[in-house]
Design a protein around this motif. Structure first.
Motif, PDB file in Angstrom:
ATOM      1  N   ALA A 333     -16.548  55.716  49.006  1.00 29.61           N
ATOM      2  CA  ALA A 333     -17.475  54.884  49.790  1.00 29.61           C
ATOM      3  C   ALA A 333     -17.193  53.401  49.567  1.00 29.61           C
ATOM      4  N   HIS A 334     -15.970  52.982  49.873  1.00 30.39           N
ATOM      5  CA  HIS A 334     -15.576  51.582  49.729  1.00 30.39           C
ATOM      6  C   HIS A 334     -16.090  50.802  50.932  1.00 30.39           C
ATOM      7  N   VAL A 335     -16.938  49.825  50.696  1.00 27.41           N
ATOM      8  CA  VAL A 335     -17.610  49.113  51.790  1.00 27.41           C
ATOM      9  C   VAL A 335     -16.607  48.387  52.669  1.00 27.41           C
ATOM     10  N   ALA A 336     -15.627  47.697  52.062  1.00 23.43           N
ATOM     11  CA  ALA A 336     -14.658  46.920  52.843  1.00 23.43           C
ATOM     12  C   ALA A 336     -13.772  47.833  53.682  1.00 23.43           C
ATOM     13  N   ILE A 337     -13.396  48.992  53.126  1.00 22.55           N
ATOM     14  CA  ILE A 337     -12.573  49.943  53.877  1.00 22.55           C
ATOM     15  C   ILE A 337     -13.369  50.520  55.044  1.00 22.55           C
ATOM     16  N   ALA A 338     -14.638  50.853  54.812  1.00 18.96           N
ATOM     17  CA  ALA A 338     -15.480  51.393  55.888  1.00 18.96           C
ATOM     18  C   ALA A 338     -15.632  50.385  57.019  1.00 18.96           C
ATOM     19  N   ALA A 339     -15.817  49.107  56.678  1.00 15.75           N
ATOM     20  CA  ALA A 339     -15.961  48.080  57.708  1.00 15.75           C
ATOM     21  C   ALA A 339     -14.662  47.905  58.495  1.00 15.75           C
ATOM     22  N   PHE A 340     -13.530  47.939  57.810  1.00 19.40           N
ATOM     23  CA  PHE A 340     -12.242  47.784  58.502  1.00 19.40           C
ATOM     24  C   PHE A 340     -11.990  48.935  59.473  1.00 19.40           C
ATOM     25  N   LEU A 341     -12.213  50.166  59.022  1.00 17.68           N
ATOM     26  CA  LEU A 341     -11.974  51.315  59.899  1.00 17.68           C
ATOM     27  C   LEU A 341     -12.954  51.336  61.068  1.00 17.68           C
ATOM     28  N   ARG A 342     -14.171  50.912  60.834  1.00 17.40           N
ATOM     29  CA  ARG A 342     -15.173  50.906  61.902  1.00 17.40           C
ATOM     30  C   ARG A 342     -14.819  49.900  62.990  1.00 17.40           C
ATOM     31  N   LYS A 343     -14.218  48.783  62.614  1.00 17.32           N
ATOM     32  CA  LYS A 343     -13.906  47.736  63.586  1.00 17.32           C
ATOM     33  C   LYS A 343     -12.508  47.868  64.192  1.00 17.32           C
ATOM     34  N   ASN A 344     -11.530  48.309  63.395  1.00 14.65           N
ATOM     35  CA  ASN A 344     -10.135  48.250  63.831  1.00 14.65           C
ATOM     36  C   ASN A 344      -9.496  49.609  64.096  1.00 14.65           C
ATOM     37  N   GLU A 345     -10.053  50.678  63.562  1.00 18.33           N
ATOM     38  CA  GLU A 345      -9.463  52.016  63.749  1.00 18.33           C
ATOM     39  C   GLU A 345     -10.553  52.960  64.246  1.00 18.33           C
ATOM     40  N   LYS A 346     -11.092  52.666  65.410  1.00 13.72           N
ATOM     41  CA  LYS A 346     -12.219  53.438  65.929  1.00 13.72           C
ATOM     42  C   LYS A 346     -11.837  54.866  66.287  1.00 13.72           C
ATOM     43  N   GLU A 347     -10.548  55.117  66.553  1.00 16.83           N
ATOM     44  CA  GLU A 347     -10.120  56.470  66.910  1.00 16.83           C
ATOM     45  C   GLU A 347      -9.966  57.381  65.694  1.00 16.83           C
ATOM     46  N   ILE A 348     -10.054  56.821  64.505  1.00 14.95           N
ATOM     47  CA  ILE A 348      -9.918  57.606  63.276  1.00 14.95           C
ATOM     48  C   ILE A 348     -11.308  57.929  62.725  1.00 14.95           C
TER      49      ILE A 348
END
Length: 492
Positions: A333-348
């Protein structure tokens, strides 16, 4: 060259004609500096009418380019000299002398070294621990007396890394022999030293700890400088070559395929002072390691907390470049990783490791139970964590079912197993069988409106936990892959 010199003419053979004698007759110019003789011979001209050779005793001019004499070098101990090893220019610079390739019997009056030209020759060879006193006894039993004076030999031992050299010399100084306890590789490296250093690295051990063990045993070990030289020049390049080949084979099979991957980072030191982070991505189903990225803190503006995110970004970019389609990734549950994937890798699809989620909830329950009024919460920490696992496993990827079952905790802990209103996603009751009232309890029920009950309710129904439920509904956990991950991090 210092030394006496002389000029001698070979006497003429009266049985030959004069012209033939003049053609075949040779003059020898000899220098004798100590034990070395240099012989220079040349033929006299046969044409006596040549005006340039009017004097029979006139020698050819050494500066004449047409003068091509025959030269030879002779030593009074020529037989012994020819036995010496030939040293190349490279060996002379490196101070390395290659011994004779021939292998003689174990105990002779000559140098006896086993040579290894191919690493495959060491397969199946066994290594043993030997002691100096036992080797000395063996030498005394097997080594014969000197063939010249019949006197016995004196044996000396000389440590060299993990091996030992034995030297024996006749008491009268006639003959000297030398033997090594290990085969030799190229450039005179002992095979035991090479295997000691490479095996230490591949087994994930620490050089200084293993060296300390060897010192306690009074055994030989490889010097630190040599160990790291072997590691740098041989061991690490071999691992990298093998890893790249293995990686290429795996990625070629996943080209243009959708895969589920798991990722995790490991810092080189705890706390916020880490300099490097190793981020590894592996196939969730096969547990094959797809890539390993090393991040330096200098790449993240000297901020250690950002290294794990940077490693994930590089790893995903590498997989895209190799044609691997990531449809889901499991991380903590890494907050920075979750934010990056939510904004930049929406298909994942981003899933969180259920093991990390249950562990964090258990830690919060234990922390709340540190006060005297809530000490009974400690007994509930394991059961609440197990219930979190069960909610993820039985929710069928539906966040509403997960939430409906998870909220049942606040009823169960106060001995309430059926309640009036549910969430429309299941029955408003616990899934377990009825609990007999007379059953012995290992932990007390919590009473409503007590501090302990309020603390557990606050943890279970926290807004942050409720919002994170969609990350757990796929019931993904990396515990089965942790062993492979940790083993690789040991050697990386």
């Amino acid at each position: 060259m210092a030394g006496s010199s002389g000029i001698d003419r070979a006497s003429s053979d009266p049985s030959l004609p004069r012209d033939t004698q003049q053609e075949k007759q040779a003059v020898v110019h000899t220098f004798k500096p100590g034990d070395v003789s240099i012989n220079i011979s040349y033929d006299e001209a046969s044409d006596r009418s040549d005006p340039d050779l009017s004097d029979d005793n006139e020698l050819p001019d050494p500066n004449d380019e047409t003068w091509n004499p025959e030269m030879s070098l002779e030593h009074i101990h020529d037989t012994q000299v020819r036995k010496l090893a030939i040293i190349t220019g490279e060996e002379e610079v490196l101070d390395i002398i290659e011994e004779d390739e021939g292998v003689t019997s174990a105990f002779t009056t000559d140098t006896a070294f086993t040579r290894i030209t191919n690493a495959e020759e060491m397969k199946g060879e066994h290594a043993f621990t030997g002691y100096e006193c036992c080797l000395a006894d063996l030498v005394q039993m097997l080594l014969p007396a000197c063939t010249q004076c019949k006197k016995s030999y004196e044996v000396d031992f000389e440590k060299s890394g993990t091996g030992v050299y034995m030297k024996w010399t006749c008491q009268a100084g006639h003959i000297t022999g030398k033997w090594c306890s290990q085969p030799k590789l190229n450039r005179g490296m002992l095979a035991g030293d090479f295997l000691w250093s490479t095996s230490l690295l591949y087994s994930g051990n620490s050089y200084r700890k293993v060296r300390l063990m060897a010192e306690f045993m009074n055994a030989g070990y490889v010097s630190e400088r040599t160990h790291y030289s072997i590691q740098r020049d041989y061991a690490i390049p071999s691992v990298e070559d093998f890893f790249i080949k293995m990686q290429d084979d795996i990625l070629n099979t996943l080209h243009n395929k959708e895969v589920i991957v798991s990722g995790d980072g490991r810092m080189d030191s705890p706390g916020h002072s880490a300099q490097y982070c190793t981020y590894i991505i592996m196939d969730y189903e096969t547990e094959d390691i797809l890539t390993a990225i090393i991040i330096d803190k200098r790449e993240t503006d000297l901020k250690s907390v950002n290294m794990e995110k940077a490693g994930l970004i590089k790893a995903l970019a590498f997989l895209k470049q190799r044609g691997v389609k990531v449809k889901e990734i499991i991380t903590d549950a890494h907050v920075a990783i979750a934010a990056f994937l939510r904004k930049n890798e929406k298909e994942i699809k981003h899933s969180w490791d259920i093991w990390h989620g249950a562990k964090n909830i258990g830690k919060k329950v234990i922390a709340a139970g540190q006060t005297a009024a809530c000490k009974e919460l400690i007994l509930w920490s394991k059961d609440i964590g197990n219930h979190f696992w069960d909610c993820a496993k039985t929710c069928s990827n539906d966040p509403r079912k997960f939430l409906a079952k998870w909220r049942g905790v606040v009823h169960h802990v106060q001995n309430e197993h059926e309640w009036l209103f549910g969430d429309g996603c299941g029955e408003a009751k616990c899934d377990h069988a009825p609990i007999p009232p007379e059953e012995a309890r290992s932990k007390p029920w919590l009473q409503p409106r007590t501090k302990a009950y309020k603390a557990i309710k606050e943890i279970v129904l926290s807004t942050r936990l409720i919002n994170s439920i969609p990350h757990f509904v796929n019931y993904r956990y990396r515990q089965r892959a942790y062993k492979s991950l940790l083993m690789m991090l040991i050697y990386y």
